[in-house]
Design a protein around this motif. Structure first.
Motif, PDB file in Angstrom:
ATOM      1  N   ALA A  67     -32.086  76.728  -2.916  1.00 22.26           N
ATOM      2  CA  ALA A  67     -31.550  77.613  -2.044  1.00 22.26           C
ATOM      3  C   ALA A  67     -31.006  76.846  -0.728  1.00 22.26           C
ATOM      4  CB  ALA A  67     -32.545  78.561  -1.555  1.00 22.26           C
ATOM      5  N   THR A  68     -29.858  76.886  -0.558  1.00 19.17           N
ATOM      6  CA  THR A  68     -28.974  76.475   0.516  1.00 19.17           C
ATOM      7  C   THR A  68     -28.320  77.224   1.488  1.00 19.17           C
ATOM      8  OG1 THR A  68     -27.038  75.833  -0.530  1.00 19.17           O
ATOM      9  CG2 THR A  68     -28.827  74.254  -0.900  1.00 19.17           C
ATOM     10  N   GLU A  69     -28.252  76.962   2.722  1.00 19.42           N
ATOM     11  CA  GLU A  69     -27.319  77.797   3.772  1.00 19.42           C
ATOM     12  C   GLU A  69     -25.853  77.839   3.089  1.00 19.42           C
ATOM     13  OE1 GLU A  69     -28.421  79.328   6.330  1.00 19.42           O
ATOM     14  OE2 GLU A  69     -30.494  78.608   5.673  1.00 19.42           O
ATOM     15  N   ASP A  70     -25.397  79.021   3.197  1.00 17.40           N
ATOM     16  CA  ASP A  70     -23.919  79.254   2.912  1.00 17.40           C
ATOM     17  C   ASP A  70     -22.878  78.384   3.659  1.00 17.40           C
ATOM     18  OD1 ASP A  70     -21.829  80.502   1.730  1.00 17.40           O
ATOM     19  OD2 ASP A  70     -21.646  82.175   2.894  1.00 17.40           O
ATOM     20  N   GLU A  71     -22.056  77.741   3.159  1.00 21.03           N
ATOM     21  CA  GLU A  71     -21.035  77.044   3.500  1.00 21.03           C
ATOM     22  C   GLU A  71     -19.673  77.498   3.887  1.00 21.03           C
ATOM     23  OE1 GLU A  71     -20.635  73.497   1.098  1.00 21.03           O
ATOM     24  OE2 GLU A  71     -22.928  72.984   1.055  1.00 21.03           O
ATOM     25  N   GLY A  72     -19.860  78.746   3.930  1.00 21.93           N
ATOM     26  CA  GLY A  72     -18.712  79.548   4.344  1.00 21.93           C
ATOM     27  C   GLY A  72     -18.179  80.589   3.491  1.00 21.93           C
ATOM     28  N   PRO A  73     -16.951  81.073   3.474  1.00 24.74           N
ATOM     29  CA  PRO A  73     -16.675  82.125   2.835  1.00 24.74           C
ATOM     30  C   PRO A  73     -16.752  81.988   1.211  1.00 24.74           C
ATOM     31  CG  PRO A  73     -14.930  81.562   4.107  1.00 24.74           C
ATOM     32  CD  PRO A  73     -15.987  80.752   4.292  1.00 24.74           C
ATOM     33  N   ALA A  76     -12.985  84.594  -4.265  1.00 26.00           N
ATOM     34  CA  ALA A  76     -13.202  85.449  -5.605  1.00 26.00           C
ATOM     35  C   ALA A  76     -12.358  84.910  -6.454  1.00 26.00           C
ATOM     36  CB  ALA A  76     -12.694  86.811  -5.194  1.00 26.00           C
ATOM     37  N   ALA A  77     -12.778  84.576  -7.782  1.00 30.12           N
ATOM     38  CA  ALA A  77     -12.065  83.917  -8.955  1.00 30.12           C
ATOM     39  C   ALA A  77     -11.278  84.688  -9.428  1.00 30.12           C
ATOM     40  CB  ALA A  77     -13.198  83.562  -9.863  1.00 30.12           C
ATOM     41  N   VAL A  78     -11.182  86.045  -9.445  1.00 27.62           N
ATOM     42  CA  VAL A  78     -10.116  87.034  -9.931  1.00 27.62           C
ATOM     43  C   VAL A  78      -8.922  87.256  -9.258  1.00 27.62           C
ATOM     44  CG1 VAL A  78      -9.760  89.019 -11.250  1.00 27.62           C
ATOM     45  CG2 VAL A  78     -11.790  87.902 -11.442  1.00 27.62           C
ATOM     46  N   SER A  79      -9.236  87.523  -7.958  1.00 24.10           N
ATOM     47  CA  SER A  79      -8.065  87.862  -7.174  1.00 24.10           C
ATOM     48  C   SER A  79      -7.703  87.008  -6.224  1.00 24.10           C
ATOM     49  CB  SER A  79      -8.522  89.338  -6.366  1.00 24.10           C
ATOM     50  OG  SER A  79      -9.527  88.948  -5.731  1.00 24.10           O
ATOM     51  N   GLY A  80      -8.280  86.067  -5.913  1.00 22.44           N
ATOM     52  CA  GLY A  80      -7.978  85.238  -4.783  1.00 22.44           C
ATOM     53  C   GLY A  80      -8.362  85.386  -3.560  1.00 22.44           C
ATOM     54  N   SER A  86     -20.588  86.610   2.214  1.00 23.93           N
ATOM     55  CA  SER A  86     -21.504  87.408   1.250  1.00 23.93           C
ATOM     56  C   SER A  86     -22.110  86.158   0.498  1.00 23.93           C
ATOM     57  CB  SER A  86     -20.529  87.950   0.224  1.00 23.93           C
ATOM     58  OG  SER A  86     -19.784  87.131  -0.496  1.00 23.93           O
ATOM     59  N   PRO A  87     -23.320  86.541   0.151  1.00 22.88           N
ATOM     60  CA  PRO A  87     -24.392  85.841  -0.563  1.00 22.88           C
ATOM     61  C   PRO A  87     -23.679  85.462  -2.011  1.00 22.88           C
ATOM     62  CG  PRO A  87     -25.332  87.850  -0.200  1.00 22.88           C
ATOM     63  CD  PRO A  87     -24.016  88.056   0.076  1.00 22.88           C
ATOM     64  N   ALA A  88     -23.878  84.229  -2.524  1.00 19.65           N
ATOM     65  CA  ALA A  88     -23.183  83.837  -3.822  1.00 19.65           C
ATOM     66  C   ALA A  88     -23.986  82.664  -4.491  1.00 19.65           C
ATOM     67  CB  ALA A  88     -22.005  83.040  -3.628  1.00 19.65           C
ATOM     68  N   VAL A  99     -18.363  75.853  -8.676  1.00 17.34           N
ATOM     69  CA  VAL A  99     -17.991  77.259  -9.040  1.00 17.34           C
ATOM     70  C   VAL A  99     -19.073  78.130  -8.258  1.00 17.34           C
ATOM     71  CG1 VAL A  99     -18.010  79.035 -10.818  1.00 17.34           C
ATOM     72  CG2 VAL A  99     -17.358  76.438 -11.408  1.00 17.34           C
ATOM     73  N   ARG A 100     -18.387  79.055  -7.462  1.00 16.68           N
ATOM     74  CA  ARG A 100     -19.080  80.078  -6.490  1.00 16.68           C
ATOM     75  C   ARG A 100     -18.893  81.450  -7.492  1.00 16.68           C
ATOM     76  NH1 ARG A 100     -18.038  78.049  -0.703  1.00 16.68           N
ATOM     77  NH2 ARG A 100     -18.741  76.090  -0.959  1.00 16.68           N
ATOM     78  N   ILE A 101     -19.958  82.425  -7.414  1.00 11.21           N
ATOM     79  CA  ILE A 101     -19.941  83.505  -7.867  1.00 11.21           C
ATOM     80  C   ILE A 101     -20.672  84.180  -7.041  1.00 11.21           C
ATOM     81  CG2 ILE A 101     -20.566  85.107  -9.877  1.00 11.21           C
ATOM     82  CD1 ILE A 101     -20.965  82.552 -11.724  1.00 11.21           C
ATOM     83  N   ALA A 102     -19.785  85.626  -6.450  1.00 16.40           N
ATOM     84  CA  ALA A 102     -20.309  86.410  -5.566  1.00 16.40           C
ATOM     85  C   ALA A 102     -21.587  87.248  -6.147  1.00 16.40           C
ATOM     86  CB  ALA A 102     -19.156  87.419  -5.098  1.00 16.40           C
ATOM     87  N   ALA A 103     -22.383  87.544  -5.170  1.00 21.80           N
ATOM     88  CA  ALA A 103     -23.559  88.226  -5.725  1.00 21.80           C
ATOM     89  C   ALA A 103     -23.485  89.506  -6.284  1.00 21.80           C
ATOM     90  CB  ALA A 103     -24.600  88.137  -4.449  1.00 21.80           C
ATOM     91  N   THR A 104     -22.260  90.052  -5.696  1.00 22.13           N
ATOM     92  CA  THR A 104     -21.727  91.236  -6.136  1.00 22.13           C
ATOM     93  C   THR A 104     -21.013  91.368  -7.398  1.00 22.13           C
ATOM     94  OG1 THR A 104     -19.767  91.201  -4.814  1.00 22.13           O
ATOM     95  CG2 THR A 104     -21.784  92.176  -3.548  1.00 22.13           C
TER      96      THR A 104
END
Length: 118
Positions: A67-73, A76-80, A86-88, A99-104
């Motif tokens: 677990a690390t601190e979020d490094e910024g926004p 989103a891979a699909v829409s850009g 948001s957590p990821a 590769v970042r995947i949104a928690a949602t």
């Protein structure tokens, strides 16, 4: 008549799940050579390859997470679009790719991405 009795540990060694996991993770480490890992843990190279195949074929394969601190926004891979704060899930791949995947993200999408990265 002369008879030799061999005592001590049994001929076939037993490896706990924790020991297997440690050995397999060591064999997947960047720059690791399976033969060297085998010598280090005193195990056959063929057994390490068998455990690796088994781990890769398992649907429930886990890897260590940190677990690390979020490094910024998170992008989103699909829409850009950019999702702010948001957590990821963040995966660091060989070669410096992240590769970042949104928690949602839907579970099916996450599983598809993880399978593609195998």
């Amino acid at each position: 008549m002369h008879m030799t009795v061999i005592s001590g540990p049994e001929r076939r060694r037993r490896w706990t799940a924790t020991e297997r996991e440690e050995i397999v993770l060591a064999s997947f480490a960047p720059g690791a050579v399976v033969a060297e890992v085998a010598r280090q843990f005193d195990v056959s190279t063929s057994l390490i390859y068998q455990w690796r195949r088994s781990a890769q074929q398992s649907e429930a394969m886990f890897v260590p997470a940190v677990a690390t601190e979020d490094e910024g926004p998170v992008a989103a891979a699909v829409s850009g679009d950019v999702l702010s704060d948001s957590p990821a899930i963040r995966l660091e791949l060989a070669g410096g790719t992240t590769v970042r995947i949104a928690a949602t993200a839907p579970a099916r999408l996450v599983m598809a991405v993880l399978r593609a990265l195998r």
